[in-house]
Design an enzyme around this catalytic site. Structure first.
Site, PDB file in Angstrom:
ATOM      1  N   HIS A 191       0.839  -1.206   0.000  1.00  0.00           N
ATOM      2  CA  HIS A 191       0.000   0.000   0.000  1.00  0.00           C
ATOM      3  C   HIS A 191       0.876   1.258   0.000  1.00  0.00           C
ATOM      4  O   HIS A 191       1.889   1.326   0.705  1.00  0.00           O
ATOM      5  CB  HIS A 191      -0.937  -0.004   1.217  1.00  0.00           C
ATOM      6  CG  HIS A 191      -2.052   0.981   1.058  1.00  0.00           C
ATOM      7  ND1 HIS A 191      -1.878   2.327   1.261  1.00  0.00           N
ATOM      8  CD2 HIS A 191      -3.341   0.820   0.670  1.00  0.00           C
ATOM      9  CE1 HIS A 191      -3.032   2.948   1.018  1.00  0.00           C
ATOM     10  NE2 HIS A 191      -3.931   2.056   0.654  1.00  0.00           N
ATOM     11  N   GLU A 233      -3.752   1.540  -7.694  1.00  0.00           N
ATOM     12  CA  GLU A 233      -4.200   2.554  -6.735  1.00  0.00           C
ATOM     13  C   GLU A 233      -3.202   3.715  -6.703  1.00  0.00           C
ATOM     14  O   GLU A 233      -2.220   3.691  -5.954  1.00  0.00           O
ATOM     15  CB  GLU A 233      -4.362   1.938  -5.332  1.00  0.00           C
ATOM     16  CG  GLU A 233      -4.939   2.930  -4.346  1.00  0.00           C
ATOM     17  CD  GLU A 233      -5.338   2.289  -3.026  1.00  0.00           C
ATOM     18  OE1 GLU A 233      -6.521   1.959  -2.883  1.00  0.00           O
ATOM     19  OE2 GLU A 233      -4.483   2.124  -2.154  1.00  0.00           O
ATOM     20  N   SER A 245     -10.687   6.654  -3.719  1.00  0.00           N
ATOM     21  CA  SER A 245     -11.946   7.412  -3.622  1.00  0.00           C
ATOM     22  C   SER A 245     -13.142   6.712  -4.251  1.00  0.00           C
ATOM     23  O   SER A 245     -14.030   7.364  -4.783  1.00  0.00           O
ATOM     24  CB  SER A 245     -11.791   8.803  -4.253  1.00  0.00           C
ATOM     25  OG  SER A 245     -10.764   9.516  -3.621  1.00  0.00           O
ATOM     26  N   GLY A 257     -11.436   2.550   0.764  1.00  0.00           N
ATOM     27  CA  GLY A 257     -10.985   3.037   2.067  1.00  0.00           C
ATOM     28  C   GLY A 257     -12.131   3.703   2.814  1.00  0.00           C
ATOM     29  O   GLY A 257     -12.998   3.036   3.376  1.00  0.00           O
TER      30      GLY A 257
HETATM   31  P1  13P Z   1     -10.055   5.862  -0.178  1.00  0.00           P
HETATM   32  O1  13P Z   1     -11.144   4.968  -0.703  1.00  0.00           O
HETATM   33  O2  13P Z   1     -10.412   6.531   1.110  1.00  0.00           O
HETATM   34  O3  13P Z   1      -9.593   6.816  -1.222  1.00  0.00           O
HETATM   35  O4  13P Z   1      -8.818   4.926   0.176  1.00  0.00           O
HETATM   36  C1  13P Z   1      -8.314   4.126  -0.823  1.00  0.00           C
HETATM   37  C2  13P Z   1      -7.295   3.232  -0.253  1.00  0.00           C
HETATM   38  O5  13P Z   1      -6.229   3.667   0.127  1.00  0.00           O
HETATM   39  C3  13P Z   1      -7.636   1.809  -0.167  1.00  0.00           C
HETATM   40  O6  13P Z   1      -6.509   1.049   0.041  1.00  0.00           O
END
Ligand code: 13P
Length: 225
Positions: free
Chosen positions: A91, A147, A187, A208
């Site tokens: 991550h 991501e 997001s 997230g």
């Molecule tokens: P968000 O969905 O809050 O943007 O976070 C994404 C994330 O980092 C998932 O691993």
């Protein structure tokens, strides 16, 4: 391939009572969903959530080493023994704040695969995936997640168009294979999910912030169903 929706709870919620309540609401709300839902809570909540119905449980990280004197680390083997089926590795928050290298990420992927965990491998671009997958014998049991850190809700939440996501998915599948799943994270919420799934050509998403609100997360999943 069945869609897979993964919740990354990050450092939330505050206590085990809230964690249990959130998991229970999600488990009840996703009953009948034909895809897969995976919840990745902080390590401390995993034991109590393993019995949850309709969802699988994953960890947010594992050590790059199999065993040894590594204060604070948890091994892939320990996670497997506990009953986890998934683990997130690579991550961008860990790469940024904890200085994890791509070499460490690759070692984590290998450690997790060795014990039979499915790996949720986060990468920001094709180059990272290439480096991690180099010399790796297989891509089975690896779910790649495209991501970009700039798209994460707490880091600006830059919108990536579904068309751009589809282009990246295509490029990443050239590395891992046509039939290996590529997911998207950044997001994702109940409003954006439909276009991402359909036009982004992803097999699922990593969520997230929106996964911390049971109502929002369930409604997101229902858009996929
Ligand atoms: P968000 O969905 O809050 O943007 O976070 C994404 C994330 O980092 C998932 O691993």
């Amino acid at each position: 391939m069945k869609p897979i929706i993964i919740a990354n709870w990050k450092m939330n919620p505050l206590n085990s009572k809230e964690a249990f309540a959130l998991a229970k609401k999600v488990a009840n709300g996703v009953k009948g969903f034909t895809g897969k839902v995976v919840l990745c809570p902080p390590y401390i909540y995993i034991p109590q959530l393993l019995a949850s119905k309709n969802v699988e449980i994953g960890a947010q990280d594992c050590s790059w080493q199999e065993k040894g004197p590594l204060t604070g680390e948890v091994s892939a083997k320990q996670l497997k023994a506990l009953g986890c089926s998934y683990v997130i590795v690579g991550h961008s928050e860990r790469r940024k704040y904890l200085a994890e290298t791509l070499g460490m990420v690759r070692a984590k992927v290998e450690a997790a695969l060795r014990v039979g965990l499915s790996v949720i491998l986060c990468v920001e671009n094709v180059r990272e995936l290439q480096i991690i997958m180099k010399k790796m014998k297989r891509s089975k049991n690896i779910l790649v997640v495209f991501e970009p850190s700039s798209a994460i809700s707490t880091q600006g939440g830059k919108r990536i168009t579904p068309e751009n996501i589809a282009t990246m998915v295509g490029a990443m599948k050239k590395i891992t294979g046509r039939n290996s799943p590529v997911l998207y994270g950044g997001s994702v919420n109940a409003t954006s999910i439909a276009a991402i799934m359909q036009k982004g050509r992803v097999q699922g998403v990593l969520v997230g912030a929106a996964s911390l609100n049971a109502k929002e997360f369930i409604s997101l999943i229902k858009k996929v169903a």
